[in-house]
Design an enzyme around this catalytic site. Structure first.
Site, PDB file in Angstrom:
ATOM      1  N   THR A  40       0.835  -1.204   0.000  1.00 54.88           N
ATOM      2  CA  THR A  40       0.000   0.000   0.000  1.00 54.88           C
ATOM      3  C   THR A  40       0.876   1.262   0.000  1.00 54.88           C
ATOM      4  O   THR A  40       0.552   2.256  -0.656  1.00 54.88           O
ATOM      5  CB  THR A  40      -0.913   0.002   1.253  1.00 54.88           C
ATOM      6  OG1 THR A  40      -1.690  -1.182   1.208  1.00 54.88           O
ATOM      7  CG2 THR A  40      -1.815   1.214   1.300  1.00 54.88           C
ATOM      8  N   HIS A  43       1.906   2.004  -3.438  1.00 52.20           N
ATOM      9  CA  HIS A  43       0.843   2.688  -4.194  1.00 52.20           C
ATOM     10  C   HIS A  43       0.880   4.188  -3.878  1.00 52.20           C
ATOM     11  O   HIS A  43       0.719   5.034  -4.763  1.00 52.20           O
ATOM     12  CB  HIS A  43      -0.541   2.139  -3.819  1.00 52.20           C
ATOM     13  CG  HIS A  43      -0.789   0.749  -4.312  1.00 52.20           C
ATOM     14  ND1 HIS A  43      -1.094   0.473  -5.619  1.00 52.20           N
ATOM     15  CD2 HIS A  43      -0.782  -0.446  -3.673  1.00 52.20           C
ATOM     16  CE1 HIS A  43      -1.260  -0.830  -5.764  1.00 52.20           C
ATOM     17  NE2 HIS A  43      -1.069  -1.411  -4.593  1.00 52.20           N
TER      18      HIS A  43
END
Ligand code: NAD
Length: 345
Positions: A40, A43
């Site tokens: 994450t 990202h």
């Protein structure tokens, strides 16, 4: 203090000075000793479609971290100053239907540390006291930091019928898939097959206890599973790749009546043959979100404290927080498993 901030809606992160926030009622101040980088965070680093739709800069990133409780706010009984803690990253509301019926892991109002609110790539974090998980003082900091993603693996392995005495396919040997292999092994699975595209990751899958690894670029995992199970297929699929292809292969490798537990998140909506792949084969498919609060933490920490699972081999890289660019670039190249940042190094 120094913190890694997503300052503007653009790629990258900025290391800069920010104020330490005093803990308010129900909060604690944690001096962070180690923080690991998750997919994450990549990202967020890249500032992809998901990140652009979710984050509201400026925000201090990082949601896998551990440290020492430095101060507690009004009304906090536990943890205590000096306790060594890991942090559950999901802040839940306690008022929605799911929270009130024991399913806080799917709280409708979840806010995630380092995504929706300031997180742990910093020297200090001010967080809800209830999100702290107290560890024994001798637990290494980097292991304490990765208890959060480890909980994802534990939640997946222990859902539904579990894995004891069962045959298991793990699709995707990234950090969470690798942790799940170790949990499945420690929890009595009779066969653990693991797939990935990267030989580097498959080597780790072997080290974490997979009986057979399959490079899907070279072999068909469905055929391998059939051979190993006398043509039956496996009883349990644990999906950690988020790949459409792997999800199809995983469902096909399941025996009729088998159980698919899916944690991996595809980057786009995927298509599948509901009748042929699921309905007429009596497959139970379960989505796995986060960690059960706090059942998963009891289960996961028990495996770690007792030595039944050792996550140390997965900590492949260690960096001072100031060298964060090197850490992110390395993970972007797919060269590490878990990289840990140390704010006070
Ligand atoms: P990761 O991206 O590092 O690991 C995914 C692995 O899958 C990689 O090793 C990749 O090589 C492999 N892979 C890709 N295509 C494949 C294919 N066709 N067959 C087999 N393997 C393939 O991610 P991670 O940090 O280990 O997380 C695993 C997944 O879980 C990700 O999709 C992540 O977004 C998701 N996730 C979900 C939750 C949740 O609460 N549901 C929480 C955290 C992460």
């Amino acid at each position: 203090m120094k913190a890694l901030v997503k300052e503007t809606p653009a790629p990258g992160l900025t290391l800069r000075e920010v104020d330490v926030r005093e803990p308010g009622p129900g909060e604690i101040l944690v001096k962070i000793r180690a923080a690991s980088i998750c997919g994450t965070d990549l990202h967020i680093w890249r500032w992809d479609h998901w990140a652009a739709g979710r984050l509201r800069p400026p925000v201090i990133t990082g949601h896998e971290f551990a440290g020492v409780v430095e101060a507690v706010g009004p009304g906090v009984a536990t943890p205590r100053v000096g306790d060594h803690v890991s942090l559950e990253s999901h802040i839940v509301c306690h008022t929605c239907y799911q929270c009130r019926t024991g399913k806080g892991h799917i709280c409708q109002n979840t806010r995630i540390l380092g995504v929706d609110t300031d997180g742990g790539f910093a020297e200090y974090a001010t967080v809800p006291a209830e999100n702290a998980w107290v560890n024994p003082p001798d637990l290494p900091w980097e292991i304490a930091a990765v208890l959060e993603p480890f909980g994802n693996a534990v939640h997946t392995v222990y859902s539904g019928v579990g894995v004891e005495g069962r045959t298991v396919l793990v699709t995707g040997a990234g950090p969470i898939g690798l942790m799940a292999i170790a949990v499945a092994r420690a929890s009595g699975a009779t066969l653990v097959v693991a797939t990935d595209l990267q030989p580097y990751r498959l080597e780790f899958a072997r080290r974490m206890g997979a009986d057979r690894v399959v490079n899907v670029r070279e072999e068909d995992p469905v055929e391998v599973v059939r051979e190993l199970t006398g043509g039956q297929g496996v009883e349990v699929l644990l999906e950690f790749s988020g790949s459409e292809r792997a999800i199809h292969q995983g469902l096909q490798a399941l025996m009729p009546g088998g159980e698919a537990r899916i944690l991996g998140i595809p980057s786009d909506p995927i298509r599948f043959d509901l009748a042929g792949e699921l309905v007429m084969r009596g497959i139970t498919a379960v989505g796995i979100a986060g960690r059960r609060l706090y059942e998963t933490w009891y289960q996961g920490s028990g495996l770690i404290y007792s030595g039944r699972v050792d996550l140390e081999p997965l900590i492949t890289h260690r960096f001072a927080m100031a060298d964060y660019r090197e850490a992110f670039e390395l993970l972007e190249r797919g060269e590490g498993v878990k990289a840990v940042l140390y704010p006070d190094a």
